[in-house]
Design an enzyme around this catalytic site. Structure first.
Site, PDB file in Angstrom:
ATOM      1  N   SER A  62      -3.269   0.655  14.246  1.00  0.00           N
ATOM      2  CA  SER A  62      -4.073   2.428  15.184  1.00  0.00           C
ATOM      3  C   SER A  62      -4.236   2.066  15.895  1.00  0.00           C
ATOM      4  CB  SER A  62      -4.725   2.851  14.353  1.00  0.00           C
ATOM      5  OG  SER A  62      -6.257   2.911  14.905  1.00  0.00           O
ATOM      6  N   TYR A  88     -12.801  -1.644  11.533  1.00  0.00           N
ATOM      7  CA  TYR A  88     -11.920  -1.100  11.363  1.00  0.00           C
ATOM      8  C   TYR A  88     -10.683  -0.566  12.802  1.00  0.00           C
ATOM      9  CZ  TYR A  88      -8.112   1.330  11.209  1.00  0.00           C
ATOM     10  OH  TYR A  88      -6.626   2.665  10.679  1.00  0.00           O
ATOM     11  N   ALA A  89     -11.869  -0.780  13.879  1.00  0.00           N
ATOM     12  CA  ALA A  89     -11.163  -0.608  14.997  1.00  0.00           C
ATOM     13  C   ALA A  89     -10.421  -2.032  15.854  1.00  0.00           C
ATOM     14  CB  ALA A  89     -11.999  -0.260  16.498  1.00  0.00           C
ATOM     15  N   GLY A 103       0.730  -1.685   0.566  1.00  0.00           N
ATOM     16  CA  GLY A 103       0.335  -0.586  -0.119  1.00  0.00           C
ATOM     17  C   GLY A 103       0.647   1.189   0.044  1.00  0.00           C
ATOM     18  N   ASP A 125      -4.185  -7.058  -5.495  1.00  0.00           N
ATOM     19  CA  ASP A 125      -4.884  -6.798  -4.890  1.00  0.00           C
ATOM     20  C   ASP A 125      -4.427  -7.904  -4.122  1.00  0.00           C
ATOM     21  OD1 ASP A 125      -7.102  -6.595  -2.540  1.00  0.00           O
ATOM     22  OD2 ASP A 125      -8.970  -6.535  -4.563  1.00  0.00           O
TER      23      ASP A 125
HETATM   24  N1  NAP Z   1      -3.654   8.120   8.178  1.00  0.00           N
HETATM   25  C1  NAP Z   1      -4.623   7.957   9.217  1.00  0.00           C
HETATM   26  O1  NAP Z   1      -4.427   9.004  10.704  1.00  0.00           O
HETATM   27  C2  NAP Z   1      -4.218   6.455  10.294  1.00  0.00           C
HETATM   28  C3  NAP Z   1      -4.192   6.166  11.296  1.00  0.00           C
HETATM   29  C4  NAP Z   1      -3.649   5.056  12.355  1.00  0.00           C
HETATM   30  C5  NAP Z   1      -3.360   4.116  11.248  1.00  0.00           C
HETATM   31  N2  NAP Z   1      -3.605   4.298   9.710  1.00  0.00           N
HETATM   32  C6  NAP Z   1      -2.843   3.321   8.704  1.00  0.00           C
HETATM   33  O2  NAP Z   1      -1.740   3.166   7.977  1.00  0.00           O
HETATM   34  C7  NAP Z   1      -2.243   2.943   6.476  1.00  0.00           C
HETATM   35  C8  NAP Z   1      -2.298   2.858   5.808  1.00  0.00           C
HETATM   36  O3  NAP Z   1      -3.135   4.041   5.870  1.00  0.00           O
HETATM   37  P1  NAP Z   1      -3.453   5.607   4.585  1.00  0.00           P
HETATM   38  O4  NAP Z   1      -4.107   7.525   5.435  1.00  0.00           O
HETATM   39  O5  NAP Z   1      -2.200   5.859   4.135  1.00  0.00           O
HETATM   40  O6  NAP Z   1      -4.855   5.312   3.683  1.00  0.00           O
HETATM   41  P2  NAP Z   1      -4.759   5.744   1.913  1.00  0.00           P
HETATM   42  O7  NAP Z   1      -3.604   6.757   1.550  1.00  0.00           O
HETATM   43  O8  NAP Z   1      -6.007   5.483   1.961  1.00  0.00           O
HETATM   44  O9  NAP Z   1      -3.919   4.139   1.473  1.00  0.00           O
HETATM   45  C9  NAP Z   1      -4.046   2.803   1.481  1.00  0.00           C
HETATM   46  C10 NAP Z   1      -3.041   2.034   0.632  1.00  0.00           C
HETATM   47  O10 NAP Z   1      -3.635   0.643   0.417  1.00  0.00           O
HETATM   48  C11 NAP Z   1      -3.478   0.604  -0.141  1.00  0.00           C
HETATM   49  N3  NAP Z   1      -4.564  -1.376  -0.780  1.00  0.00           N
HETATM   50  C12 NAP Z   1      -5.625  -0.790   0.052  1.00  0.00           C
HETATM   51  N4  NAP Z   1      -6.670  -1.425  -0.458  1.00  0.00           N
HETATM   52  C13 NAP Z   1      -5.625  -2.838  -0.912  1.00  0.00           C
HETATM   53  C14 NAP Z   1      -5.536  -4.041  -1.307  1.00  0.00           C
HETATM   54  N5  NAP Z   1      -7.009  -4.459  -1.494  1.00  0.00           N
HETATM   55  N6  NAP Z   1      -4.866  -4.669  -2.127  1.00  0.00           N
HETATM   56  C15 NAP Z   1      -3.580  -4.033  -1.897  1.00  0.00           C
HETATM   57  N7  NAP Z   1      -3.715  -2.388  -1.549  1.00  0.00           N
HETATM   58  C16 NAP Z   1      -5.100  -1.850  -1.250  1.00  0.00           C
HETATM   59  C17 NAP Z   1      -3.623   1.397  -1.475  1.00  0.00           C
HETATM   60  O11 NAP Z   1      -3.171   1.399  -2.938  1.00  0.00           O
HETATM   61  P3  NAP Z   1      -4.461   1.535  -4.025  1.00  0.00           P
HETATM   62  O12 NAP Z   1      -3.656   2.536  -4.774  1.00  0.00           O
HETATM   63  O13 NAP Z   1      -4.526   0.897  -5.103  1.00  0.00           O
HETATM   64  O14 NAP Z   1      -5.496   1.935  -3.567  1.00  0.00           O
HETATM   65  C18 NAP Z   1      -3.243   2.346  -0.850  1.00  0.00           C
HETATM   66  O15 NAP Z   1      -1.769   2.437  -1.782  1.00  0.00           O
HETATM   67  C19 NAP Z   1      -3.913   1.569   7.775  1.00  0.00           C
HETATM   68  O16 NAP Z   1      -3.737   0.265   7.350  1.00  0.00           O
HETATM   69  C20 NAP Z   1      -4.282   2.986   8.131  1.00  0.00           C
HETATM   70  O17 NAP Z   1      -5.128   1.444   8.539  1.00  0.00           O
HETATM   71  C21 NAP Z   1      -3.549   5.423   9.384  1.00  0.00           C
END
Ligand code: NAP
Length: 265
Positions: free
Chosen positions: A143, A156-157, A14, A64
């Site tokens: 998270s 999600y939690a 991701g 995926d």
């Molecule tokens: N941002 C926050 O505040 C926060 C806080 C706590 C935890 N997190 C965790 O950090 C991680 C990244 O979050 P983010 O905020 O950076 O989200 P984001 O910008 O939406 O990035 C998500 C990434 O995951 C990929 N992805 C989603 N579903 C997928 C699948 N089925 N197969 C392959 N790739 C997939 C997306 O690829 P595509 O380009 O293909 O969509 C993208 O590269 C997550 O696990 C989230 O739970 C984030």
């Protein structure tokens, strides 16, 4: 001087956007060869190209991770360039607007598959070779909601509780192998994809007009913490670099937090 990451290869799942992209960029800047992953080939290749343009080494893996076939393709592409030493399981989806009344049983199963089993699939495909080589780093991006769930997005939690939990179990499994397994729980971290959404939510709630006005109110309402703001990506990624590198060899089975103190606030 040799870098901590020279000769190391890292797959960041991701990493076509958000936190994963920043992790891949920083690992590459520190000297690792990174495999940038996403489902969208153009977006993923654009990130890899910009890493290379900045002087780093990057290849891509597309697939995926919600399916075994996708995970097979990602593992094959990642291993085509050599062994993977560092696995950062970052893939995940979330949506704070969802609640107990809007989330179906199918949604619970789907998010578990994407947020938890995606990481398990990559562990199964890449960690046995790390164990054979006697060195590896496995990091679950998680998270604070796994430890401090809220009424919103309960599914999600729960996946974050699972991510943190499986990191500990994997550490026990890898005892004495030179491969560590840890999770890093993020509090709110500002990512490019969420800024517009947060600003419009803040305006609707009457928290202000500009991001600077909205941020403290948003933090107080959604994720009170001792710092009083949302975290920035570089603050989170610093912890990932530590766990991915050689200095963290005595840290395993840990659930670390980068959350401004939200967990206990
Ligand atoms: N941002 C926050 O505040 C926060 C806080 C706590 C935890 N997190 C965790 O950090 C991680 C990244 O979050 P983010 O905020 O950076 O989200 P984001 O910008 O939406 O990035 C998500 C990434 O995951 C990929 N992805 C989603 N579903 C997928 C699948 N089925 N197969 C392959 N790739 C997939 C997306 O690829 P595509 O380009 O293909 O969509 C993208 O590269 C997550 O696990 C989230 O739970 C984030």
């Amino acid at each position: 001087m040799a870098s901590d990451f020279e000769g190391k290869r890292a797959l960041v799942t991701g990493s076509s956007s958000g936190l994963g992209e920043e992790i891949a960029r920083r690992l590459a800047a520190e000297g690792a060869s990174v495999v940038v992953h996403g489902r969208d080939a153009a977006r993923t290749e654009a990130v890899a190209k910009s890493v290379r343009d900045a002087g780093g080494d990057a290849s891509v893996a597309i697939g995926d991770l919600a399916t075994d076939e996708g995970a097979d393709a990602v593992a094959a592409a990642a291993l085509a360039g050599g062994p993977v030493d560092i696995l950062v399981n970052n893939v995940g989806v979330y949506d704070p607007s969802l609640s107990w009344t809007t989330v179906s049983a199918a949604d619970w199963a789907d998010i578990y598959n994407v947020n938890v089993i995606s990481g398990v699939r990559m562990i199964q495909r890449l960690v046995p070779a790390m164990r054979e080589r006697g060195w590896g780093r496995v990091i679950q991006i998680s998270s604070v909601t796994g430890h401090r769930p809220q009424a919103s997005q309960p599914h999600y939690a729960a996946t974050n509780a699972a991510r943190s939990n499986l990191a500990v179990s994997l550490s026990r499994e890898l005892r004495g192998t030179g491969v560590t397994s840890n999770a890093i729980a993020a509090g709110g971290i500002l990512v490019p994809n969420s800024v517009d959404h947060l600003v419009s939510m803040g305006r609707e709630q009457g928290w202000g007009e500009t991001w600077d006005e909205i941020e403290p109110n948003l933090v107080a309402a959604l994720g009170p913490n001792d710092v009083g703001r949302i975290g920035r990506m570089d603050e989170y990624v610093g912890m990932v670099l530590f766990l991915a590198g050689p200095a963290s060899g005595y840290v395993t089975g840990a659930n670390l937090h980068v959350d401004g103190g939200w967990r206990d606030a």
